[in-house]
Design a protein around this motif. Structure first.
Motif, short mmCIF file in Angstrom:
data_model
loop_
_atom_site.label_atom_id
_atom_site.label_comp_id
_atom_site.label_asym_id
_atom_site.label_seq_id
_atom_site.Cartn_x
_atom_site.Cartn_y
_atom_site.Cartn_z
N VAL A 121 -40.49 37.00 -36.83
CA VAL A 121 -39.78 37.04 -35.59
C VAL A 121 -40.68 38.10 -34.18
O VAL A 121 -40.55 38.46 -32.71
CB VAL A 121 -38.61 37.19 -35.42
CG1 VAL A 121 -37.88 37.35 -34.66
CG2 VAL A 121 -37.84 35.70 -36.20
N LEU A 122 -41.04 39.05 -35.34
CA LEU A 122 -41.71 40.72 -34.58
C LEU A 122 -43.04 39.91 -34.02
O LEU A 122 -43.59 41.25 -33.52
CB LEU A 122 -40.60 41.83 -35.31
CG LEU A 122 -39.93 42.53 -35.35
CD1 LEU A 122 -38.10 41.63 -35.76
CD2 LEU A 122 -39.80 43.87 -35.78
N VAL A 131 -34.48 31.02 -38.44
CA VAL A 131 -32.64 31.95 -38.42
C VAL A 131 -31.80 31.11 -38.06
O VAL A 131 -30.74 32.12 -38.80
CB VAL A 131 -33.63 32.34 -36.09
CG1 VAL A 131 -31.69 33.34 -35.76
CG2 VAL A 131 -34.87 33.11 -35.94
N GLU A 132 -31.53 30.32 -37.99
CA GLU A 132 -30.63 28.98 -38.22
C GLU A 132 -29.85 29.50 -39.60
O GLU A 132 -28.29 30.07 -40.20
CB GLU A 132 -30.19 27.63 -37.55
CG GLU A 132 -30.10 27.97 -36.14
CD GLU A 132 -30.82 26.30 -36.17
OE1 GLU A 132 -31.01 25.69 -36.56
OE2 GLU A 132 -30.94 26.05 -34.38
N ASP A 133 -31.14 29.37 -41.02
CA ASP A 133 -30.74 29.36 -41.57
C ASP A 133 -30.48 31.00 -42.62
O ASP A 133 -29.59 31.42 -43.24
CB ASP A 133 -31.77 29.20 -43.40
CG ASP A 133 -31.41 27.74 -43.26
OD1 ASP A 133 -31.63 26.52 -42.25
OD2 ASP A 133 -31.84 27.56 -44.98
N LEU A 134 -30.59 32.14 -41.51
CA LEU A 134 -30.46 33.36 -42.05
C LEU A 134 -29.01 33.43 -41.63
O LEU A 134 -28.18 34.47 -42.22
CB LEU A 134 -31.86 34.55 -40.92
CG LEU A 134 -31.33 36.00 -41.04
CD1 LEU A 134 -31.87 36.17 -43.05
CD2 LEU A 134 -32.37 36.63 -40.19
N GLN A 135 -28.36 33.03 -40.34
CA GLN A 135 -27.25 33.21 -39.89
C GLN A 135 -25.78 32.45 -40.75
O GLN A 135 -25.25 33.51 -41.06
CB GLN A 135 -27.41 32.59 -38.31
CG GLN A 135 -27.58 33.77 -37.13
CD GLN A 135 -27.65 32.73 -36.16
OE1 GLN A 135 -27.76 31.66 -35.80
NE2 GLN A 135 -27.91 33.78 -34.48
N ARG A 136 -26.28 31.32 -41.43
CA ARG A 136 -25.75 30.51 -42.10
C ARG A 136 -25.50 31.41 -42.99
O ARG A 136 -24.74 31.99 -44.25
CB ARG A 136 -26.48 28.92 -42.64
CG ARG A 136 -25.60 28.03 -43.65
CD ARG A 136 -26.46 27.48 -43.83
NE ARG A 136 -26.93 28.11 -45.81
CZ ARG A 136 -27.88 27.24 -45.65
NH1 ARG A 136 -27.77 26.06 -45.67
NH2 ARG A 136 -28.85 28.08 -47.40
N VAL A 173 -33.08 38.35 -31.73
CA VAL A 173 -33.11 37.33 -31.13
C VAL A 173 -31.44 36.82 -30.66
O VAL A 173 -30.95 35.66 -29.57
CB VAL A 173 -32.82 36.19 -32.80
CG1 VAL A 173 -33.86 36.43 -32.69
CG2 VAL A 173 -32.11 36.59 -33.43
N LEU A 174 -30.69 38.26 -31.09
CA LEU A 174 -29.26 38.24 -30.48
C LEU A 174 -29.04 39.47 -29.79
O LEU A 174 -29.78 40.67 -29.46
CB LEU A 174 -28.47 38.91 -31.55
CG LEU A 174 -28.66 37.35 -32.94
CD1 LEU A 174 -26.95 38.00 -33.68
CD2 LEU A 174 -27.83 35.97 -32.09
N ALA A 175 -28.09 39.19 -28.29
CA ALA A 175 -27.54 40.29 -27.40
C ALA A 175 -26.81 40.74 -28.10
O ALA A 175 -26.33 39.86 -28.35
CB ALA A 175 -27.74 39.34 -25.67
N PRO A 176 -26.50 41.84 -27.61
CA PRO A 176 -25.32 42.50 -27.17
C PRO A 176 -24.01 41.62 -27.14
O PRO A 176 -24.10 40.85 -26.27
CB PRO A 176 -25.09 43.54 -26.16
CG PRO A 176 -26.72 44.60 -26.28
CD PRO A 176 -26.87 42.46 -26.09
N GLY A 177 -22.97 41.21 -27.93
CA GLY A 177 -21.76 40.66 -27.41
C GLY A 177 -22.04 39.10 -28.43
O GLY A 177 -20.71 38.90 -28.36
N ALA A 178 -23.66 39.46 -28.76
CA ALA A 178 -23.37 37.74 -29.36
C ALA A 178 -22.18 37.92 -30.98
O ALA A 178 -22.40 38.92 -31.53
CB ALA A 178 -25.16 37.66 -29.84
#
Length: 363
Positions: A106-107, A129-134, A156-161
Motif C-alpha cells: 500500500v505504501l 486490504v479487505e482481508d486485513l479489515q476482516r 486507504v481509509l479517510a477520517p470518519g471511515a
C-alpha cells in the motif's frame, strides 16, 4: 614507451576512486541482499527503499514474488482467507509482523485494483486490504504488533471511515487511531518525564516504547501518518507535536547509551552497531515521513537533531565498514542469521531515511 618519470607522474596525478557515500553504501547492501527471491521479508524491505519497481534477482517484480510464492489462501467457510505465514518452514521470515506485506504494498503506491498471480488464482491489493479489515481487532491500537495494520489501513481509509470485521464488530477507525495516540503517549511517558526533568538519558530496560519492535518507530510512523489529515490534527491539538519532541530528546538519550556500551563491551561491537543502525535509520525515516506526509517544518533545534542523526548514522556505517560487517554478509547469513537480517532490514530503512531527507534534485 613512457619514461619511468612519466609513469610515476601519471600514478601520482590519477584521480583516486571516490569513496561511496553513506547513502550509497546502505543502498548497495539493501539492493544486493534484499533481492533474494527466497526471502519475502527482505524483498519487502527492498520495496520500502526502491519502490514498487524493485525486482528480485531472478528478474521478477519483488511484489510478484511475495504474492505469487508466499501468499496462502484458505477458502473454507471458517478459513483464514488470504494470509502469509509468519515464517517459512526453514525459518526464513515471511511476515513476522502482522500486515507487514500489505502495508508495504500500500505504501509503495500499488493501486488497490492491481492484480497479481497467487496460489488459487489472481488477487488484488484491495482483496488483501479487505482481508486485513476482516481480521482486524480493535485492540491492535494498544499492541506493539499493530503498527503495520494501522499504517496500511490509515493509507486507504479517510477520517470518519468505519468497517465491520469478521467478528461482526463495527470498527470506527478514528477511535482506533485516537487510542493508538494514547498508546504512543503512554509508551513515551518515561522518556517524556526524563525530557521534562532534564535527564541526560533514560536507560533502555525493555520498558515502555522499548517493548515495541524496532523501538516503536513503526508505531510512531503509523500514528503520525494519520495526523496528515487536517481534521485529525485539529482534534489532536498539539499532542503529535509533543511526541515529536520526545523523539528528538530520545536521540540524545540513546546515542549516549550506545557509545557507553561500545566502550564497555567491545566484544558486542557488531550487535551494538547494528542496534545503532536500526535506531538512527528509523529515526530519520520516521521524521522524514512526517515531513513528507504532514508538511512538518522542523524548528532550528529539531533540524539540528536531524543533522545530528545523519552524522551518527554516518559514523555507524563507517564503523560497520571498519568491522567488515558488510563485506561478510554471506558468512553472517549462515553463522549469525539474526544479525544478518537486522543489518539487511535496517540498511534498507536507513537508506530510505536518508533518501527522504536528500535535497530535491533540480530538473
Amino acid at each position: 614507451m613512457l619514461s619511468a618519470s612519466l609513469v610515476l607522474l601519471s600514478f601520482i596525478t590519477a584521480t583516486p576512486p571516490a569513496t561511496p557515500s553513506t547513502a550509497e553504501q546502505l543502498r548497495a547492501v539493501c539492493t544486493a541482499q534484499a533481492s533474494d527471491p527466497r526471502n519475502p521479508w527482505a524483498l519487502a524491505h527492498g520495496i520500502t527503499l526502491e519502490g514498487r519497481g524493485f525486482r528480485a534477482r531472478d528478474g521478477r517484480l519483488a511484489a510478484e514474488v511475495i504474492l505469487g510464492d508466499f501468499l496462502r489462501r484458505d477458502s473454507t467457510p471458517q478459513g483464514r482467507g488470504l494470509y502469509f505465514e509468519p515464517f517459512a518452514e526453514d525459518g526464513t521470515p515471511v511476515e513476522p509482523h502482522p500486515a507487514l506485506q500489505v502495508k508495504t504494498l500500500v505504501l509503495a503506491g500499488f493501486p488497490l485494483s492491481r492484480k497479481f498471480q497467487a496460489a488459487g488464482g489472481t488477487v488484488t491489493v484491495g482483496a488483501l486490504v479487505e482481508d486485513l479489515q476482516r481480521d482486524f481487532r480493535v485492540d491492535l491500537s494498544r499492541s506493539p504488533d499493530g503498527a503495520w495494520a494501522l499504517d496500511a489501513l490509515g493509507h486507504v481509509l479517510a477520517p470518519g471511515a468505519s468497517f465491520r470485521n469478521g467478528a461482526g464488530e463495527t470498527v470506527r477507525f478514528d477511535a482506533v487511531m485516537d487510542e493508538a495516540l494514547v498508546t504512543l503517549e503512554r509508551a513515551h511517558a518515561e522518556l517524556a518525564e526524563g525530557m521534562e526533568t532534564g535527564l541526560a538519558q533514560v536507560p533502555k530496560q525493555k520498558q515502555g516504547i522499548y517493548t515495541h519492535p524496532c523501538g516503536g518507530l513503526h508505531f510512531f510512523q503509523a500514528v503520525a501518518s494519520w495526523a496528515r489529515h487536517p481534521t485529525v490534527r485539529k482534534a489532536w491539538g498539539g499532542r503529535m507535536e509533543a511526541q515529536v519532541e520526545v523523539l528528538v530528546y530520545r536521540l540524545g538519550s540513546e546515542a549516549r547509551q550506545y557509545e557507553a556500551a561500545l566502550a564497555s563491551s567491545p566484544q558486542q561491537r557488531l550487535p551494538l552497531l547494528s542496534q545503532s543502525l536500526k535506531f538512527y535509520g528509523h529515526f530519520l525515516e520516521t521524521l522524514g515521513r512526517y515531513r513528507q506526509e504532514n508538511g512538518w517544518q522542523p524548528t532550528p533545534a529539531q533540524q539540528q537533531a536531524v543533522t545530528r542523526a545523519h552524522q551518527l548514522l554516518e559514523a555507524t556505517v563507517r564503523r560497520l565498514g571498519e568491522s567488515g560487517a558488510f563485506q561478510q554478509m554471506e558468512t553472517l547469513s549462515r553463522e549469525r542469521p539474526q544479525l544478518y537480517l537486522d543489518l539487511v532490514g535496517d540498511a534498507c530503512h536507513a537508506a530510505h531515511g536518508l533518501a527522504l531527507w536528500a535535497p530535491a534534485k533540480k530538473r
